[in-house]
Every structure is written in C-alpha cells, then in structure tokens.
Design a protein around this motif. Sequence first.
Motif, PDB file in Angstrom:
ATOM      1  N   PRO A 127       0.802  -1.234   0.000  1.00 19.02           N
ATOM      2  CA  PRO A 127       0.000   0.000   0.000  1.00 19.02           C
ATOM      3  C   PRO A 127       0.832   1.280   0.000  1.00 19.02           C
ATOM      4  CG  PRO A 127      -0.995  -1.619   1.455  1.00 19.02           C
ATOM      5  CD  PRO A 127       0.313  -2.200   1.016  1.00 19.02           C
ATOM      6  N   GLN A 128       1.934   1.305   0.739  1.00 15.07           N
ATOM      7  CA  GLN A 128       2.764   2.510   0.770  1.00 15.07           C
ATOM      8  C   GLN A 128       3.424   2.751  -0.582  1.00 15.07           C
ATOM      9  OE1 GLN A 128       6.239   2.355   3.236  1.00 15.07           O
ATOM     10  NE2 GLN A 128       6.596   4.562   3.147  1.00 15.07           N
ATOM     11  N   GLN A 129       3.963   1.700  -1.183  1.00 13.51           N
ATOM     12  CA  GLN A 129       4.592   1.831  -2.499  1.00 13.51           C
ATOM     13  C   GLN A 129       3.561   2.262  -3.544  1.00 13.51           C
ATOM     14  OE1 GLN A 129       6.120  -2.158  -2.561  1.00 13.51           O
ATOM     15  NE2 GLN A 129       8.207  -1.506  -2.064  1.00 13.51           N
ATOM     16  N   GLN A 130       2.361   1.689  -3.443  1.00 13.86           N
ATOM     17  CA  GLN A 130       1.293   2.055  -4.380  1.00 13.86           C
ATOM     18  C   GLN A 130       0.955   3.539  -4.256  1.00 13.86           C
ATOM     19  OE1 GLN A 130      -0.397   0.853  -7.346  1.00 13.86           O
ATOM     20  NE2 GLN A 130      -0.950  -0.939  -6.138  1.00 13.86           N
ATOM     21  N   ARG A 131       0.904   4.035  -3.023  1.00 16.58           N
ATOM     22  CA  ARG A 131       0.604   5.458  -2.801  1.00 16.58           C
ATOM     23  C   ARG A 131       1.681   6.356  -3.402  1.00 16.58           C
ATOM     24  NH1 ARG A 131      -1.211   3.659   2.229  1.00 16.58           N
ATOM     25  NH2 ARG A 131       0.783   4.139   3.209  1.00 16.58           N
ATOM     26  N   LEU A 132       2.945   5.980  -3.190  1.00 13.78           N
ATOM     27  CA  LEU A 132       4.047   6.787  -3.725  1.00 13.78           C
ATOM     28  C   LEU A 132       4.018   6.809  -5.249  1.00 13.78           C
ATOM     29  CD1 LEU A 132       6.948   5.642  -1.365  1.00 13.78           C
ATOM     30  CD2 LEU A 132       5.930   7.927  -1.470  1.00 13.78           C
ATOM     31  N   LEU A 133       3.781   5.653  -5.859  1.00 13.77           N
ATOM     32  CA  LEU A 133       3.712   5.586  -7.318  1.00 13.77           C
ATOM     33  C   LEU A 133       2.564   6.435  -7.849  1.00 13.77           C
ATOM     34  CD1 LEU A 133       4.343   1.750  -7.682  1.00 13.77           C
ATOM     35  CD2 LEU A 133       5.820   3.538  -8.640  1.00 13.77           C
ATOM     36  N   GLN A 134       1.405   6.307  -7.215  1.00 17.18           N
ATOM     37  CA  GLN A 134       0.237   7.066  -7.661  1.00 17.18           C
ATOM     38  C   GLN A 134       0.464   8.568  -7.506  1.00 17.18           C
ATOM     39  OE1 GLN A 134      -3.505   5.838  -5.975  1.00 17.18           O
ATOM     40  NE2 GLN A 134      -4.622   7.622  -6.746  1.00 17.18           N
ATOM     41  N   GLN A 135       1.033   8.961  -6.374  1.00 15.37           N
ATOM     42  CA  GLN A 135       1.282  10.385  -6.130  1.00 15.37           C
ATOM     43  C   GLN A 135       2.217  10.965  -7.184  1.00 15.37           C
ATOM     44  OE1 GLN A 135       2.556  11.290  -2.113  1.00 15.37           O
ATOM     45  NE2 GLN A 135       3.476  13.209  -2.724  1.00 15.37           N
ATOM     46  N   ASP A 136       3.312  10.264  -7.462  1.00 16.20           N
ATOM     47  CA  ASP A 136       4.252  10.753  -8.477  1.00 16.20           C
ATOM     48  C   ASP A 136       3.586  10.812  -9.848  1.00 16.20           C
ATOM     49  OD1 ASP A 136       6.279  11.060  -6.666  1.00 16.20           O
ATOM     50  OD2 ASP A 136       7.388   9.271  -7.264  1.00 16.20           O
ATOM     51  N   HIS A 158      12.156  15.186 -10.562  1.00  9.98           N
ATOM     52  CA  HIS A 158      10.750  15.157 -10.168  1.00  9.98           C
ATOM     53  C   HIS A 158      10.364  13.738  -9.745  1.00  9.98           C
ATOM     54  CE1 HIS A 158      10.247  19.047 -12.387  1.00  9.98           C
ATOM     55  NE2 HIS A 158       9.315  19.222 -11.467  1.00  9.98           N
ATOM     56  N   GLY A 159       9.543  13.639  -8.708  1.00  8.39           N
ATOM     57  CA  GLY A 159       9.053  12.343  -8.260  1.00  8.39           C
ATOM     58  C   GLY A 159       9.958  11.689  -7.238  1.00  8.39           C
ATOM     59  N   LYS A 160       9.339  11.024  -6.271  1.00  9.26           N
ATOM     60  CA  LYS A 160      10.106  10.304  -5.247  1.00  9.26           C
ATOM     61  C   LYS A 160      10.555   8.931  -5.739  1.00  9.26           C
ATOM     62  CE  LYS A 160       7.876  12.462  -1.200  1.00  9.26           C
ATOM     63  NZ  LYS A 160       6.914  13.323  -1.912  1.00  9.26           N
ATOM     64  N   VAL A 161       9.668   8.233  -6.458  1.00 12.09           N
ATOM     65  CA  VAL A 161       9.986   6.867  -6.897  1.00 12.09           C
ATOM     66  C   VAL A 161       9.813   6.684  -8.402  1.00 12.09           C
ATOM     67  CG1 VAL A 161       9.377   5.867  -4.656  1.00 12.09           C
ATOM     68  CG2 VAL A 161       7.628   6.028  -6.429  1.00 12.09           C
ATOM     69  N   LEU A 162       9.048   7.589  -9.024  1.00 11.95           N
ATOM     70  CA  LEU A 162       8.748   7.478 -10.454  1.00 11.95           C
ATOM     71  C   LEU A 162       9.205   8.753 -11.133  1.00 11.95           C
ATOM     72  CD1 LEU A 162       7.132   5.531 -12.438  1.00 11.95           C
ATOM     73  CD2 LEU A 162       5.179   7.055 -12.053  1.00 11.95           C
ATOM     74  N   GLN A 163       9.875   8.615 -12.281  1.00  8.79           N
ATOM     75  CA  GLN A 163      10.319   9.800 -13.009  1.00  8.79           C
ATOM     76  C   GLN A 163       9.891   9.703 -14.466  1.00  8.79           C
ATOM     77  OE1 GLN A 163      14.893   8.208 -13.806  1.00  8.79           O
ATOM     78  NE2 GLN A 163      14.598  10.078 -12.669  1.00  8.79           N
TER      79      GLN A 163
END
Length: 222
Positions: free
Chosen positions: A142-151, A171-176
């Motif tokens: 769930p946390q990884q999913q949230r980070l991906l969605q937010q980015d 730009h982006g914490k986990v996705l660029q």
Amino acid sequence: MILPPVNVAELMYRAQQLAGLTLGEVAANLALTLPQDLKRDKGMVGQMLEQALGASSGSKAEPDFPQLGIELKTLPVDSSGKPLESTYVCVAALTDLSLQRWQDSWVCRKLQQVLWVPVWAERRLPLAERVIGSAFLWQPDPQQQRLLQQDWEELMELIVLGGINEIRGAHGKVLQLRPKAANAKALTAAVGSDGQPIQTLPRGFYLKANFTAEILQRQFGI
C-alpha cells in the motif's frame, strides 16, 4: 518458439533455471547473437529473457505474461546488489489526458505484479559474461502504491498544464519521466505552456534506482 507458461509455478521454474547462467549461454540456447554492447539496443537483454521465459504480449499495452497478469523487468545490478540505473516501465501518453485515472493507467497495470530478474551487469563485464540472478515476484504494498500514484498524478498534472518541458529527472520520489527516443528527430505531439499543440521528444516512465534498491533490500536483505 517457447510457449507461454500455463501458470505462475511454471514461470517461476523457468526463471529459476536461468539463475546462474550468463547472457552468452542464454543467447546460445536461443540461437541468438549478442551485440558487443547495448549502446544501440538497450532493451535487448529484456527481450531475450522474455523469449526464454515464453512472454507473449510483445509491445501491447498489457503485461508481458497477460494470461498471468505478470510483467517482466530485468534489473542490472553491481557486485553488491545495487541497481545500476533506473528501470523503464512504459511510454507516457502526452495528449488526451484529462480523464485518465491512475487505476486505468498503463503504469499502474504494468506494475501490479512484476517478475524481477536481477542481472549482474557491471560495465566492466563483457555483455556475454553478465550473470542472471535469482528472479522473484513482487507486488507494490500500500505505501509503495501510494508513492507511485502520487508521483504519476503530479507528473500527469504537469503534462496536462503544458509543463512537459519543465519536467526533470529529479521530479518524483519513486517514479520519473524522461525523454525516450532513438534520436532527436523522433518527435510526438504534446501540449505547450499556453495550451497550444507542440512537438516534443517522446517520454517514458522510469522507476528510480533508490526505489528498486529498496525492493531488492526487502527481498534479499542486501
């Protein structure tokens, strides 16, 4: 031609059979010729492993193993298990975006379940001598999913508002979002800063190396 695996167990068995082999050995088993390096064909290793494992989606907007809902991603790592680069996910749509939701996006669908295949691929190693590691299945928590969605949502908002040329790799914490084109002449349609149609380099979504390093750390404790 290698037929697609009928279930997850068969896919994992095939992946386990590749562990410890060099890319040269896999290429020989498939009657393929490896290039000297990957400068002209960066996706060659992934394509070869797709063939060895029986992936069937090709370039369609679906996972590599559509009948299993599993995407294949190779992950080049150094001798300490640290990812050497970001991981390409998929091409980014740059027009007709206003109604697109994260849950329906190609990025989300591609990352619902991933078969990661680490490859010991330090640049000093000739391509044929690089070694395939132990593959494993991953699903974002769930946390990884949230980070991906937010980015994804922040990047898509910038694209929709005409800020495509302001987006940088930071730009982006986990996705660029980064340019993805064989040459500077391969342009595609996008929206400019005043809402006007423009031509720009195609973009692709990539997972940042710090994110894939965390995935490896959780899996192998490295």
